[in-house]
Motif scaffolding. Structure first.
Motif, PDB file in Angstrom:
ATOM      1  N   ILE A   1       0.876  -1.177   0.000  1.00 14.04           N
ATOM      2  CA  ILE A   1       0.000   0.000   0.000  1.00 14.04           C
ATOM      3  C   ILE A   1       0.908   1.219   0.000  1.00 14.04           C
ATOM      4  CG2 ILE A   1      -1.725   1.312   1.294  1.00 14.04           C
ATOM      5  CD1 ILE A   1      -2.765  -1.339   2.381  1.00 14.04           C
ATOM      6  N   TYR A   2       0.928   1.919  -1.136  1.00 16.13           N
ATOM      7  CA  TYR A   2       1.866   3.030  -1.344  1.00 16.13           C
ATOM      8  C   TYR A   2       1.127   4.357  -1.271  1.00 16.13           C
ATOM      9  CZ  TYR A   2       5.367   5.991  -3.656  1.00 16.13           C
ATOM     10  OH  TYR A   2       6.268   6.980  -3.964  1.00 16.13           O
ATOM     11  N   ARG A   3       1.612   5.259  -0.421  1.00 17.09           N
ATOM     12  CA  ARG A   3       1.043   6.596  -0.281  1.00 17.09           C
ATOM     13  C   ARG A   3       2.138   7.609  -0.593  1.00 17.09           C
ATOM     14  NH1 ARG A   3      -2.948   4.067  -0.434  1.00 17.09           N
ATOM     15  NH2 ARG A   3      -4.625   3.887   1.117  1.00 17.09           N
ATOM     16  N   GLU A   4       1.827   8.513  -1.489  1.00 15.62           N
ATOM     17  CA  GLU A   4       2.784   9.539  -1.895  1.00 15.62           C
ATOM     18  C   GLU A   4       2.121  10.906  -1.804  1.00 15.62           C
ATOM     19  OE1 GLU A   4       5.565   9.244  -5.580  1.00 15.62           O
ATOM     20  OE2 GLU A   4       3.770  10.315  -6.262  1.00 15.62           O
ATOM     21  N   LYS A   5       2.910  11.889  -1.302  1.00 15.61           N
ATOM     22  CA  LYS A   5       2.367  13.240  -1.174  1.00 15.61           C
ATOM     23  C   LYS A   5       3.466  14.254  -1.432  1.00 15.61           C
ATOM     24  CE  LYS A   5      -0.697  15.942   1.801  1.00 15.61           C
ATOM     25  NZ  LYS A   5      -1.471  15.961   3.079  1.00 15.61           N
ATOM     26  N   PHE A   6       3.120  15.323  -2.175  1.00 17.02           N
ATOM     27  CA  PHE A   6       4.076  16.367  -2.508  1.00 17.02           C
ATOM     28  C   PHE A   6       3.905  17.559  -1.577  1.00 17.02           C
ATOM     29  CE2 PHE A   6       3.865  13.802  -6.277  1.00 17.02           C
ATOM     30  CZ  PHE A   6       5.143  13.850  -6.809  1.00 17.02           C
ATOM     31  N   PHE A   7       5.011  18.187  -1.227  1.00 15.66           N
ATOM     32  CA  PHE A   7       4.991  19.327  -0.298  1.00 15.66           C
ATOM     33  C   PHE A   7       5.791  20.486  -0.879  1.00 15.66           C
ATOM     34  CE2 PHE A   7       4.265  15.535   2.157  1.00 15.66           C
ATOM     35  CZ  PHE A   7       3.284  15.899   3.084  1.00 15.66           C
ATOM     36  N   TYR A   8       5.315  21.684  -0.610  1.00 17.06           N
ATOM     37  CA  TYR A   8       5.969  22.878  -1.140  1.00 17.06           C
ATOM     38  C   TYR A   8       7.042  23.346  -0.163  1.00 17.06           C
ATOM     39  CZ  TYR A   8       6.474  26.958  -4.119  1.00 17.06           C
ATOM     40  OH  TYR A   8       6.977  27.900  -4.988  1.00 17.06           O
ATOM     41  N   CYS A   9       8.223  22.770  -0.318  1.00 14.50           N
ATOM     42  CA  CYS A   9       9.376  23.189   0.481  1.00 14.50           C
ATOM     43  C   CYS A   9      10.635  22.673  -0.209  1.00 14.50           C
ATOM     44  CB  CYS A   9       9.297  22.684   1.921  1.00 14.50           C
ATOM     45  SG  CYS A   9       9.249  20.895   2.116  1.00 14.50           S
ATOM     46  N   THR A  10      11.774  23.076   0.293  1.00 12.16           N
ATOM     47  CA  THR A  10      13.038  22.646  -0.297  1.00 12.16           C
ATOM     48  C   THR A  10      13.347  21.191   0.078  1.00 12.16           C
ATOM     49  OG1 THR A  10      14.373  23.311   1.604  1.00 12.16           O
ATOM     50  CG2 THR A  10      13.945  24.992  -0.093  1.00 12.16           C
ATOM     51  N   HIS A  11      14.357  20.652  -0.563  1.00  8.93           N
ATOM     52  CA  HIS A  11      14.806  19.302  -0.215  1.00  8.93           C
ATOM     53  C   HIS A  11      15.232  19.244   1.253  1.00  8.93           C
ATOM     54  CE1 HIS A  11      16.473  15.318  -0.738  1.00  8.93           C
ATOM     55  NE2 HIS A  11      17.681  15.732  -0.370  1.00  8.93           N
ATOM     56  N   GLY A  12      15.861  20.313   1.748  1.00 11.61           N
ATOM     57  CA  GLY A  12      16.228  20.365   3.163  1.00 11.61           C
ATOM     58  C   GLY A  12      15.005  20.326   4.057  1.00 11.61           C
ATOM     59  N   GLY A  13      13.984  21.090   3.706  1.00  9.43           N
ATOM     60  CA  GLY A  13      12.756  21.089   4.484  1.00  9.43           C
ATOM     61  C   GLY A  13      12.086  19.735   4.502  1.00  9.43           C
ATOM     62  N   MET A  14      12.218  18.971   3.420  1.00 10.06           N
ATOM     63  CA  MET A  14      11.605  17.644   3.357  1.00 10.06           C
ATOM     64  C   MET A  14      12.149  16.724   4.442  1.00 10.06           C
ATOM     65  SD  MET A  14       9.415  17.734   0.883  1.00 10.06           S
ATOM     66  CE  MET A  14       9.040  16.013   1.081  1.00 10.06           C
ATOM     67  N   GLY A  15      13.393  16.941   4.838  1.00 13.58           N
ATOM     68  CA  GLY A  15      13.992  16.080   5.859  1.00 13.58           C
ATOM     69  C   GLY A  15      13.919  16.647   7.253  1.00 13.58           C
ATOM     70  N   GLY A  16      13.230  17.793   7.400  1.00  9.54           N
ATOM     71  CA  GLY A  16      13.147  18.426   8.718  1.00  9.54           C
ATOM     72  C   GLY A  16      14.294  19.363   8.998  1.00  9.54           C
ATOM     73  N   VAL A  17      15.017  19.762   7.947  1.00 11.97           N
ATOM     74  CA  VAL A  17      16.142  20.684   8.090  1.00 11.97           C
ATOM     75  C   VAL A  17      15.913  21.880   7.153  1.00 11.97           C
ATOM     76  CG1 VAL A  17      18.659  20.854   8.198  1.00 11.97           C
ATOM     77  CG2 VAL A  17      17.574  18.618   8.406  1.00 11.97           C
ATOM     78  N   PRO A  18      14.876  22.683   7.421  1.00 15.79           N
ATOM     79  CA  PRO A  18      14.579  23.812   6.528  1.00 15.79           C
ATOM     80  C   PRO A  18      15.663  24.885   6.590  1.00 15.79           C
ATOM     81  CG  PRO A  18      13.232  23.933   8.508  1.00 15.79           C
ATOM     82  CD  PRO A  18      13.938  22.598   8.555  1.00 15.79           C
ATOM     83  N   TRP A  19      15.738  25.687   5.523  1.00 15.58           N
ATOM     84  CA  TRP A  19      16.726  26.760   5.442  1.00 15.58           C
ATOM     85  C   TRP A  19      16.356  27.904   6.375  1.00 15.58           C
ATOM     86  CZ3 TRP A  19      21.140  27.015   2.219  1.00 15.58           C
ATOM     87  CH2 TRP A  19      21.331  25.881   1.420  1.00 15.58           C
ATOM     88  N   LEU A  20      17.383  28.576   6.863  1.00 21.15           N
ATOM     89  CA  LEU A  20      17.183  29.683   7.803  1.00 21.15           C
ATOM     90  C   LEU A  20      17.473  31.036   7.168  1.00 21.15           C
ATOM     91  CD1 LEU A  20      18.877  28.108  10.957  1.00 21.15           C
ATOM     92  CD2 LEU A  20      16.451  28.059  10.319  1.00 21.15           C
ATOM     93  N   LYS A  21      17.988  31.057   5.938  1.00 19.45           N
ATOM     94  CA  LYS A  21      18.294  32.329   5.300  1.00 19.45           C
ATOM     95  C   LYS A  21      17.967  32.243   3.820  1.00 19.45           C
ATOM     96  CE  LYS A  21      23.159  31.258   4.278  1.00 19.45           C
ATOM     97  NZ  LYS A  21      24.566  31.723   4.407  1.00 19.45           N
TER      98      LYS A  21
END
Length: 312
Positions: free
Chosen positions: A198-218
């Motif tokens: 059972i495969y679930r896929e979802k797209f999010f509007y953020c950077t690759h860093g944000g996808m891993g919980g490490v969003p950009w600060l600048k």
């Protein structure tokens, strides 16, 4: 004649020996309890994303990554977490084999109660845990839940493929292409055998860093994040005495290496390629949405009653 035979050992030796025996017995019992707890609980293994070579700096940058948080919040001792590979990505396959060996060992200790395996990976770490599933499949070991945070196809010795058939549930959070973030990174694990997984896929509007919980600060002055680092492509070469000497002795090469204009244009191209369409605020918001979706899915799967499947 009576002889007063005295022990050649100090009077306290008996207490010392007794203490050592008690300590060893306590350690044996503790190890037995740990083994029993491993045998009766779910297993978690996570591999984080690509980062700097320095472990201390990596730890600071990834301390709140989603894979790291999943590991820290896992409520049983049966878990495994490793930082991701360095920039070159060469260590990805080794991380996959290390995680497999740990999970296989824990699973082999199982008792009558079935144990479930949960794997999570970010970026190249996502490719690594997908490979772990493949290795477990060779041992006929099922994976209950696979959580991929924008898994990318940039790992040596690991090629793109379907999610292995032994995976029951797979959740893959992917970056929205409109973000213009790391567009050169192909994704890994975007297809599954629907009769098995059972495969679930979802797209999010953020950077690759944000996808891993490490969003950009600048961001750049106009407010949009630039994923290219602030470096001068020409300066390190010009300052290297060996390369500088070679360049000066070979005019045809030297004109290219030492050209400030060429270095400036190279920097412009490099910076332009790193431009995204994401602001710092959007990155933070999108990253939080990734975490909410994935942690909710994990919580749902870990329920004893697996009647419900989290929605996409």
């Amino acid at each position: 004649m009576r002889f007063n035979m005295q022990s050649p050992f100090p009077a306290s030796m008996g207490n010392y020996v007794s203490g050592q025996i008690a300590r060893l017995e306590g350690e044996r019992q503790r190890q037995a309890e740990i083994a029993a707890s491993y045998a009766a609980t779910d297993i978690f293994a996570g591999v984080d994303g690509t980062g700097v070579f320095n472990d201390r700096q990596y730890q600071l940058e990834f301390q709140n990554s989603f894979v790291n948080r999943m590991s820290r919040e896992w409520d049983t001792p049966a878990k495994f977490y490793r930082r991701g590979p360095s920039i070159d990505g060469i260590g990805t396959a080794n991380l996959a084999f290390a995680a497999f060996e740990h999970v296989h060992k824990l699973y082999s200790q199982k008792t009558g109660k079935p144990k479930r395996i949960f794997l999570a990976g970010y970026s190249r770490g996502g490719a690594a845990v997908a490979k772990v599933c493949d290795l477990l499949q060779d041992k006929n070991i099922p994976v209950h839940g696979l959580f991929l945070f924008d898994a990318v196809d940039r790992a040596m010795l690991i090629t793109p493929s379907f999610i292995p058939r032994n995976v029951r549930f797979c959740f893959h959070a992917r970056r929205d292409p409109r973000c213009n973030s790391r567009n050169s990174f192909g994704n890994y694990g975007t297809k599954a055998h629907r009769e098995n997984t059972i495969y679930r896929e979802k797209f999010f509007y953020c950077t690759h860093g944000g996808m891993g919980g490490v969003p950009w600060l600048k961001a750049d002055p106009d407010g949009f994040i630039n994923e290219a680092e602030d470096i001068d492509l020409g300066r390190p070469v010009v300052q290297n005495p060996l390369i500088r000497g070679l360049a000066l002795s070979t005019p045809a090469v030297g004109g290219l290496i030492l050209s400030d204009e060429l270095a400036r244009k190279g920097n412009q191209i490099y910076r332009s390629a790193g431009r995204t369409n994401v602001t710092v605020r959007q990155d933070k918001t999108g990253s939080a949405e990734v975490g909410q979706w994935m942690f909710a899915a994990l919580k749902e799967l870990r329920r004893d009653s697996a009647a419900g499947v989290p929605a996409s």
